[in-house]
Design an enzyme around this catalytic site. Structure first.
Site, PDB file in Angstrom:
ATOM      1  N   TRP A 182      -5.091  45.688 -15.721  1.00 10.59           N
ATOM      2  CA  TRP A 182      -6.356  45.396 -14.912  1.00 10.59           C
ATOM      3  C   TRP A 182      -5.757  43.710 -14.322  1.00 10.59           C
ATOM      4  CZ3 TRP A 182      -8.391  41.112 -17.052  1.00 10.59           C
ATOM      5  CH2 TRP A 182      -9.350  40.212 -15.687  1.00 10.59           C
ATOM      6  N   HIS A 259     -17.245  46.271 -12.409  1.00 16.11           N
ATOM      7  CA  HIS A 259     -16.115  44.984 -11.337  1.00 16.11           C
ATOM      8  C   HIS A 259     -17.176  45.543  -9.351  1.00 16.11           C
ATOM      9  CE1 HIS A 259     -13.415  44.823 -13.985  1.00 16.11           C
ATOM     10  NE2 HIS A 259     -14.549  44.032 -14.347  1.00 16.11           N
ATOM     11  N   ASP A 291     -21.560  37.607 -14.351  1.00 15.52           N
ATOM     12  CA  ASP A 291     -20.650  38.366 -16.091  1.00 15.52           C
ATOM     13  C   ASP A 291     -20.894  39.817 -15.959  1.00 15.52           C
ATOM     14  OD1 ASP A 291     -19.582  37.986 -18.171  1.00 15.52           O
ATOM     15  OD2 ASP A 291     -21.379  39.029 -18.284  1.00 15.52           O
ATOM     16  N   ASP A 293     -20.115  41.950 -18.202  1.00 12.40           N
ATOM     17  CA  ASP A 293     -19.239  42.313 -19.867  1.00 12.40           C
ATOM     18  C   ASP A 293     -20.704  42.097 -20.909  1.00 12.40           C
ATOM     19  OD1 ASP A 293     -16.142  42.678 -19.064  1.00 12.40           O
ATOM     20  OD2 ASP A 293     -15.997  40.928 -18.064  1.00 12.40           O
TER      21      ASP A 293
HETATM   22  C1  RNT Z   1     -11.772  42.268 -17.139  1.00 13.00           C
HETATM   23  C2  RNT Z   1     -11.853  43.536 -16.680  1.00 13.00           C
HETATM   24  C3  RNT Z   1     -10.816  43.712 -17.859  1.00 13.00           C
HETATM   25  C4  RNT Z   1     -10.534  43.296 -19.053  1.00 13.00           C
HETATM   26  C5  RNT Z   1     -10.414  43.605 -20.336  1.00 13.00           C
HETATM   27  C6  RNT Z   1     -10.191  42.746 -21.260  1.00 13.00           C
HETATM   28  O1  RNT Z   1     -13.109  42.267 -15.106  1.00 13.00           O
HETATM   29  O2  RNT Z   1     -12.882  44.515 -16.750  1.00 13.00           O
HETATM   30  O3  RNT Z   1     -11.091  45.125 -18.390  1.00 13.00           O
HETATM   31  O4  RNT Z   1     -12.028  43.831 -19.573  1.00 13.00           O
HETATM   32  O5  RNT Z   1      -9.364  44.304 -19.860  1.00 13.00           O
HETATM   33 ZN    ZN Z   2     -12.957  46.673 -17.060  1.00  4.46          ZN
END
Ligand code: RNT
Ligand code: ZN
Length: 416
Positions: A182, A259, A291, A293
């Site tokens: 990524w 995403h 966000d 995450d």
């Molecule tokens: C970021 C991606 C990626 C990271 C990690 C730390 O938006 O989701 O996967 O969260 O690699």
């Molecule tokens: Zn990710």
């Protein structure tokens, strides 16, 4: 009633819908989830980084962050003791273990030998990710798609180095290592050229993947994103870009459910992907507004993702990993909640009378399908879950939190 008695009663209720709860428990035991090391230290890594950059951010300053390899290992060990079953650990290249600083394009398997040793001790597999963020060479916001040859080549060398490390991990541990790529590359404002950066990213990937490694030990994936923090207008590695790249180059797509556009769901993408590729990888997370995450909770989309994995009979074709980072709460708590929720969602899916409902759909019995779908939502999945925990030697109810609390008082609070 104790857990076993409640389980027997639950088992009868599921049997009435033609579902075998014993089988569900057996199946759940064999589904590994890759636990992301980066929840343990707010994605800081071991290179002395003070800030996180590259389109992602952790917020919060809860005490007790793991500051080094020893602390991170201790925390992972503790978290695993509260999560039923055998899982995997997902690492980033920024977690290399070395006394002296190592440039990312010079990383070697030996820098991860201590992690391999730890994985062997726990009897778990490892997965891996090159780290294209939080680094001076990524300060422009562009890495593999940069117009600057020096920058681009640096990151190409990093990608190559990481694939060799992933292959080494797979070989050492006897279980294929997922090497996921990524990058945060993108632009804050509307681009004047959308094609150029994508053409450069494509050429960079071609170089990275030109080295043929042993598919028994490494499987590659690419992860797309719709936008990131600071790169709101344009992301080079978009979904269409990587879906096509993966299909043409026979590597995997990794779908991170934080995403995509808010009403676009990963659960619906899984069956489509599985029709065209042998495997698909997941980053299970929870997006909230901008966000992507937040800690994984047992919400409808998580349940739907799990249902697709099970209904497509693809528990060995979907590589499940978690991906979130919350620094505002106890980090072990965040791990345990997310891992247990992923498992609860899978259990719920395994206990769903999928064949029965599919039949109703095919026969056009939609009213009945709705009636039953809604009724089974209140069947006692929790009693089966507790039995799973009991059988796997971990605390079955919410009192696992007491263990985390105790660890916080005895270990984490002493770190600051
Ligand atoms: C970021 C991606 C990626 C990271 C990690 C730390 O938006 O989701 O996967 O969260 O690699
Ligand atoms: Zn990710």
């Amino acid at each position: 009633m104790n857990i076993n008695e409640r389980y027997l009663s639950a088992k009868e209720q599921f049997a009435a819908f033609g579902v075998d709860a014993d089988k569900a428990l057996e199946a759940l035991k064999n589904i590994p989830i890759s636990m992301h090391c980066w929840q343990g230290d707010d994605v800081k890594g071991f290179e002395g980084a003070t800030t996180l950059s590259g389109g992602i951010q952790t917020t919060g300053n809860y005490p007790g962050r793991a500051r080094n390899f020893e602390e991170l290992k201790a925390d992972i060990r503790k978290a695993f003791s509260l999560i039923p079953g055998k899982h995997r650990i997902n690492l980033h290249a920024s977690y290399a273990v070395s006394d002296t600083p190592v440039e990312r394009d010079a990383l070697e398997p030996k820098h991860f030998a201590p992690w391999v040793e730890f994985a062997k001790e726990l009897g778990v597999g490892l997965d891996f990710n090159p780290t294209f963020f939080s680094h001076p060479m990524a300060d422009s916001g562009l890495t593999l798609s940069s117009p600057d040859d020096e920058i681009r080549n640096y990151w190409i060398r990093h990608g190559k180095a990481c694939r060799r490390i992933a292959e080494y991990m797979g070989k050492e541990l006897g279980t294929t290592c997922l090497c996921n790529l990524w990058i945060g590359d993108g632009l804050k404002d509307v681009p004047a050229d959308r094609l150029g950066p994508r053409a450069r990213l494509k050429a960079s990937l071609d170089e990275i993947y030109s080295e043929k490694l042993d598919p028994r030990y490494i499987v590659d994936s690419v992860e797309s994103k719709v936008f990131g923090i600071g790169v709101e207008a344009y992301t080079v590695g978009s979904h269409e870009f990587y879906m096509n790249y993966a299909a043409k180059n026979n590597i995997l797509c990794l779908l991170d459910n934080g995403h995509y556009h808010p009403t676009e769901v990963v659960s619906d993408k899984i069956p489509s992907m599985l029709l065209f590729s042998d495997k698909v990888a997941l980053h299970v997370t929870r997006g909230i507004r901008w966000d992507s995450d937040h800690v994984v909770v047992l919400d409808d989309e998580l349940k739907e993702i799990a249902k697709e994995i099970v209904r497509c009979d693809a528990t060995d074709r979907v590589l499940i990993g978690l991906d979130y980072f919350d620094a505002s709460i106890n980090r072990l708590c965040a791990w345990v909640v997310g891992m247990r929720n992923m498992q609860k969602a899978l259990l719920g899916a395994l206990l769903t009378p999928n064949a029965f409902l599919k039949n109703m759909q095919d026969e056009g019995r939609f009213s009945e399908k709705m009636a039953i779908t809604e009724e089974i939502k209140t069947l006692p999945v929790g009693d089966v879950w507790k039995k799973f925990c009991l059988d796997n030697g971990v605390i079955a109810d919410e009192s696992w939190f007491k263990v985390v609390e105790e660890y916080e008082n005895e270990v984490l609070l002493k770190r600051n």
